[in-house]
Design a protein around this motif. Sequence first.
Motif, PDB file in Angstrom:
ATOM      1  N   PHE A  58     -39.260 -21.632 -40.568  1.00 62.95           N
ATOM      2  CA  PHE A  58     -39.290 -22.252 -41.901  1.00 62.95           C
ATOM      3  C   PHE A  58     -40.251 -21.468 -42.784  1.00 62.95           C
ATOM      4  CE2 PHE A  58     -41.853 -24.730 -38.807  1.00 62.95           C
ATOM      5  CZ  PHE A  58     -43.121 -24.336 -39.221  1.00 62.95           C
ATOM      6  N   ALA A  59     -40.147 -21.683 -44.083  1.00 62.81           N
ATOM      7  CA  ALA A  59     -41.091 -21.052 -45.011  1.00 62.81           C
ATOM      8  C   ALA A  59     -42.289 -21.974 -45.173  1.00 62.81           C
ATOM      9  CB  ALA A  59     -40.414 -20.830 -46.357  1.00 62.81           C
ATOM     10  N   LEU A  60     -43.481 -21.387 -45.277  1.00 61.12           N
ATOM     11  CA  LEU A  60     -44.675 -22.213 -45.464  1.00 61.12           C
ATOM     12  C   LEU A  60     -44.618 -22.922 -46.815  1.00 61.12           C
ATOM     13  CD1 LEU A  60     -47.562 -19.876 -44.215  1.00 61.12           C
ATOM     14  CD2 LEU A  60     -46.341 -21.654 -42.946  1.00 61.12           C
ATOM     15  N   THR A  61     -45.162 -24.126 -46.855  1.00 64.00           N
ATOM     16  CA  THR A  61     -45.271 -24.796 -48.151  1.00 64.00           C
ATOM     17  C   THR A  61     -46.369 -24.111 -48.962  1.00 64.00           C
ATOM     18  OG1 THR A  61     -46.965 -26.337 -47.371  1.00 64.00           O
ATOM     19  CG2 THR A  61     -44.667 -27.029 -47.129  1.00 64.00           C
ATOM     20  N   GLN A 117     -49.704 -24.930 -47.504  1.00 60.38           N
ATOM     21  CA  GLN A 117     -49.990 -24.191 -46.268  1.00 60.38           C
ATOM     22  C   GLN A 117     -50.396 -22.757 -46.578  1.00 60.38           C
ATOM     23  OE1 GLN A 117     -46.203 -25.073 -44.418  1.00 60.38           O
ATOM     24  NE2 GLN A 117     -47.181 -26.169 -42.723  1.00 60.38           N
ATOM     25  N   VAL A 164     -50.537 -36.761 -41.990  1.00 55.61           N
ATOM     26  CA  VAL A 164     -49.723 -36.621 -40.801  1.00 55.61           C
ATOM     27  C   VAL A 164     -48.384 -35.976 -41.194  1.00 55.61           C
ATOM     28  CG1 VAL A 164     -49.066 -39.043 -41.105  1.00 55.61           C
ATOM     29  CG2 VAL A 164     -48.613 -37.930 -38.938  1.00 55.61           C
ATOM     30  N   GLY A 165     -47.995 -34.947 -40.451  1.00 56.88           N
ATOM     31  CA  GLY A 165     -46.741 -34.265 -40.745  1.00 56.88           C
ATOM     32  C   GLY A 165     -46.837 -33.170 -41.784  1.00 56.88           C
ATOM     33  N   SER A 166     -48.046 -32.894 -42.259  1.00 56.34           N
ATOM     34  CA  SER A 166     -48.160 -31.902 -43.330  1.00 56.34           C
ATOM     35  C   SER A 166     -48.094 -30.472 -42.788  1.00 56.34           C
ATOM     36  CB  SER A 166     -49.454 -32.108 -44.119  1.00 56.34           C
ATOM     37  OG  SER A 166     -50.569 -31.937 -43.280  1.00 56.34           O
ATOM     38  N   GLY A 167     -48.103 -30.332 -41.462  1.00 57.01           N
ATOM     39  CA  GLY A 167     -47.941 -29.001 -40.883  1.00 57.01           C
ATOM     40  C   GLY A 167     -49.242 -28.248 -40.701  1.00 57.01           C
ATOM     41  N   LYS A 168     -50.199 -28.890 -40.036  1.00 57.68           N
ATOM     42  CA  LYS A 168     -51.485 -28.240 -39.794  1.00 57.68           C
ATOM     43  C   LYS A 168     -51.395 -27.268 -38.616  1.00 57.68           C
ATOM     44  CE  LYS A 168     -53.482 -32.320 -39.474  1.00 57.68           C
ATOM     45  NZ  LYS A 168     -52.470 -33.186 -40.064  1.00 57.68           N
ATOM     46  N   THR A 169     -50.573 -27.620 -37.631  1.00 61.55           N
ATOM     47  CA  THR A 169     -50.546 -26.825 -36.405  1.00 61.55           C
ATOM     48  C   THR A 169     -50.196 -25.370 -36.674  1.00 61.55           C
ATOM     49  OG1 THR A 169     -49.609 -28.823 -35.447  1.00 61.55           O
ATOM     50  CG2 THR A 169     -49.750 -26.911 -34.021  1.00 61.55           C
ATOM     51  N   PRO A 171     -43.824 -30.738 -45.955  1.00 59.87           N
ATOM     52  CA  PRO A 171     -42.673 -29.833 -45.938  1.00 59.87           C
ATOM     53  C   PRO A 171     -41.518 -30.458 -46.726  1.00 59.87           C
ATOM     54  CG  PRO A 171     -43.613 -29.968 -43.750  1.00 59.87           C
ATOM     55  CD  PRO A 171     -44.333 -30.974 -44.597  1.00 59.87           C
ATOM     56  N   ARG A 174     -38.781 -34.298 -46.917  1.00 55.66           N
ATOM     57  CA  ARG A 174     -39.275 -35.540 -46.322  1.00 55.66           C
ATOM     58  C   ARG A 174     -39.174 -36.665 -47.339  1.00 55.66           C
ATOM     59  NH1 ARG A 174     -43.426 -33.747 -42.596  1.00 55.66           N
ATOM     60  NH2 ARG A 174     -42.335 -32.197 -41.337  1.00 55.66           N
ATOM     61  N   ASP A 186     -42.630 -35.303 -31.867  1.00 62.41           N
ATOM     62  CA  ASP A 186     -42.059 -34.952 -33.148  1.00 62.41           C
ATOM     63  C   ASP A 186     -40.543 -35.038 -32.944  1.00 62.41           C
ATOM     64  OD1 ASP A 186     -42.008 -33.952 -35.754  1.00 62.41           O
ATOM     65  OD2 ASP A 186     -41.761 -31.895 -35.033  1.00 62.41           O
ATOM     66  N   ARG A 236     -39.257 -37.810 -40.569  1.00 65.47           N
ATOM     67  CA  ARG A 236     -39.344 -36.372 -40.352  1.00 65.47           C
ATOM     68  C   ARG A 236     -37.986 -35.689 -40.451  1.00 65.47           C
ATOM     69  NH1 ARG A 236     -43.940 -34.523 -36.925  1.00 65.47           N
ATOM     70  NH2 ARG A 236     -45.574 -35.858 -37.678  1.00 65.47           N
TER      71      ARG A 236
HETATM   72  P1  ADP Z   1     -49.507 -32.332 -38.489  1.00 61.52           P
HETATM   73  O1  ADP Z   1     -50.113 -31.831 -39.746  1.00 61.52           O
HETATM   74  O2  ADP Z   1     -49.319 -33.819 -38.510  1.00 61.52           O
HETATM   75  O3  ADP Z   1     -50.216 -31.848 -37.268  1.00 61.52           O
HETATM   76  P2  ADP Z   1     -47.395 -30.706 -37.502  1.00 61.52           P
HETATM   77  O4  ADP Z   1     -48.165 -29.462 -37.532  1.00 61.52           O
HETATM   78  O5  ADP Z   1     -47.165 -31.357 -36.180  1.00 61.52           O
HETATM   79  O6  ADP Z   1     -48.036 -31.764 -38.483  1.00 61.52           O
HETATM   80  O7  ADP Z   1     -46.011 -30.484 -38.233  1.00 61.52           O
HETATM   81  C1  ADP Z   1     -45.047 -31.481 -38.312  1.00 61.52           C
HETATM   82  C2  ADP Z   1     -43.659 -30.906 -38.225  1.00 61.52           C
HETATM   83  O8  ADP Z   1     -43.364 -30.185 -39.397  1.00 61.52           O
HETATM   84  C3  ADP Z   1     -43.468 -29.939 -37.078  1.00 61.52           C
HETATM   85  O9  ADP Z   1     -42.198 -30.155 -36.539  1.00 61.52           O
HETATM   86  C4  ADP Z   1     -43.554 -28.576 -37.740  1.00 61.52           C
HETATM   87  O10 ADP Z   1     -42.869 -27.610 -37.021  1.00 61.52           O
HETATM   88  C5  ADP Z   1     -42.907 -28.871 -39.068  1.00 61.52           C
HETATM   89  N1  ADP Z   1     -43.323 -27.989 -40.164  1.00 61.52           N
HETATM   90  C6  ADP Z   1     -44.559 -27.509 -40.387  1.00 61.52           C
HETATM   91  N2  ADP Z   1     -44.580 -26.756 -41.507  1.00 61.52           N
HETATM   92  C7  ADP Z   1     -43.320 -26.783 -42.006  1.00 61.52           C
HETATM   93  C8  ADP Z   1     -42.704 -26.201 -43.162  1.00 61.52           C
HETATM   94  N3  ADP Z   1     -43.406 -25.451 -44.022  1.00 61.52           N
HETATM   95  N4  ADP Z   1     -41.386 -26.446 -43.363  1.00 61.52           N
HETATM   96  C9  ADP Z   1     -40.710 -27.220 -42.509  1.00 61.52           C
HETATM   97  N5  ADP Z   1     -41.217 -27.780 -41.410  1.00 61.52           N
HETATM   98  C10 ADP Z   1     -42.520 -27.582 -41.163  1.00 61.52           C
END
Ligand code: ADP
Length: 689
Positions: free
Chosen positions: A264-267, A270, A295-300, A449, A452, A554, A583
């Motif tokens: 995916f492309a980073l937001t 991000q 939660v779900g904002s894509g920190k990992t 992302p 949502r 997830d 999600r």
């Molecule tokens: P959290 O911030 O709650 O730790 P996660 O890192 O688990 O969130 O990310 C939540 C979900 O969103 C995961 O499935 C991840 O792969 C997905 N994700 C992260 N960044 C993006 C993005 N830019 N576009 C789409 N999906 C994304």
Amino acid sequence: MLSDALTQLAGVGPALATKLEKLGLNRVEDLLFLLPARYEDRTQLVKLGALSAGMRCLVSGEVLLSEVAFRGRRNLLVRIGDGSGQLTLRFFYFSKAQQEQFRAGVHVTAYGEVRKGGAGLEIIHPEYRILRAGQDAAINDALTPIYPSTEGVGQGRLRNLVNQALKQMRREPPEELLPVDTLAKLSMPPLADAIEMLHNPPPDADVAMLAAGEHPCQQRLAFEELLAHYLSLKRLRALAATEAAPALTGGKDEVDAFVAALPFALTGAQQRVTGEILSDLARPHPMMRLIQGDVGSGKTVVAAIACRKAVANGVQAAIMAPTELLAEQHWRSFSDWFRPLDIEPAWLSGSQKASARREALAAIADGTASVVVGTHALFQEGVEFANLGLIVIDEQHRFGVHQRMALRDKGAGPGGHPHQLVMTATPIPRTLAMAAYADLDTSVIDELPPGRQPVQTVAIPDTRRDEVVQRVHSACAAGGQAYWVCPLIEESELLDYQAAEASYAMLTEALPDVRVGLVHGRMRPAEKEKGMRAFKEGLIQLLVATTVIEVGVDVPNASLMIIENAERMGLSQLHQLRGRVGRGAAQSHCVLMYKPPLGQLAKSRLAVLRESNDGFVVAQRDLELRGPGELLGTRQTGLPDYRVADLGRDASLMPKVQVAAEQLERRAPENAERIVRRWLGSRGHYGKV
Ligand code: ADP
Ligand code: MG
């Protein structure tokens, strides 16, 4: 002198000094900052005819009747009157002598809380005094402070000691360390006046304001205390800036390729936060950065990019999560992202087999493992990194400043201290973050992302459970998946598990055509993982779970979340749970089931979730409604024990604290140092852990 040991005061020997130490009292000055927990008003006599239940007050009257009654247990009942009305004094424990004191016609004064008894108003076990003929009830000319008590040190004793300290203070006032114009701008009184007033409030003092901790004199002290902690954390940060860390300047192409290969492309958010991290990492000093993101904002993935940068620069990166489950999930994500680069993330946890652990430890020690994922086990004895350059801590709110420092020091090697990135999924209101994380730089991922949709949330009494079950049925029949979360029963894993088992049994019976699964905290990680995986793969349609799923799976196809006993959970926790749905592409729903009747507070709490999907809004309301403990984790808040300040109440002072801190550092750094010493002195600076 105010800085003298307490044994300098009259009546304080080594034994008492030891007891006082338990209250955090070491020097005479400390007594000045021991603020009353509450106040009693004995400045006026209240007519018996004017009493009502709930009042705490001083009364006086003539004994009309005294008798020992047997209603279940022996009671001494003393009825007094003053011409305007009557009141009963009730004693469960009394001596013969006491009983005989209360002869009819004797005058008494009494103090206590008035309540409604069987025969009109009464006070149970009042403080009382028999008055001699012609003697007046002793009325105080100030409110009576009631100090937080400690074993073996009574109120009278504490009051006496505080008064000695106040006398000392009048001879030798504590230095006013805040600039005059700061005080004027805040409309706060000078320190000595505030202290004097809080220990001896005049009869006309605003008791309600004092009880709420909102009196300007209390705020004056809270302000200085927050300032002291803030200055101390700032120093810690300044200190880190003088330490060495590997400057990760290379690896731009590798990082770009890594980002390009993501599915995916980073937001925008991000990208911005990634940029902030990469520029920190390029400096020769340790990064100390906090990422906040809903939660779900894509920190990992942001953390993974930082790790890619570290590895490309030839240093190791370690990612630590608070639970096995979450660590496993990270390990899986990291494996997906790093394996194509021939980088196999190593795994370290407390529950792993000895042979696997030995292997992992060897790879970590000789540097073959460049990325390591795990739990706290990562930083236990016996774990030696070859050249650790970056530590990522997920779910940071369970970590206090001391733990952060200890980790950083433990990871230190010849190249200096590792960079540190901490991530929290519990958004912390800005003002609270200023107080708790002043030693960190902060980045916020404030964008989800794309695609949502906000989760629609409703609150439903559990008397309508059947309807909710039907709703689950329709969702599953339509190809969706659902979570059914059972309440976590605090302190009892067993009860917790039984509650989940009971719901599981009920649901399997009610929904014979739905594939139901169960995960709970008592399962071994491998079993949990199996359950979660089955749910993820769609083999299970309805997952009954305890709050273990709060951080974890997830599953985009899950679009319905049922939470039982929602009224017992914290707002932030509910928000986290709700974040498991919403999600995927479908509109998601969250049903908060509660046990009626709901109190006012519980009602407004659930309303917050119905009205907002924004973790920051939820957190702010949580802070206002319940204080900071929950937001920062109740067991280990990582927050210092404040003597006066209360972050739930006083966090709103933080922006002003910040301004005052900057002014002070600029114009009178020596006073900044003194403030830190005044408030943290006896307990040491943060810097010296
Ligand atoms: P959290 O911030 O709650 O730790 P996660 O890192 O688990 O969130 O990310 C939540 C979900 O969103 C995961 O499935 C991840 O792969 C997905 N994700 C992260 N960044 C993006 C993005 N830019 N576009 C789409 N999906 C994304
Ligand atoms: Mg996460």
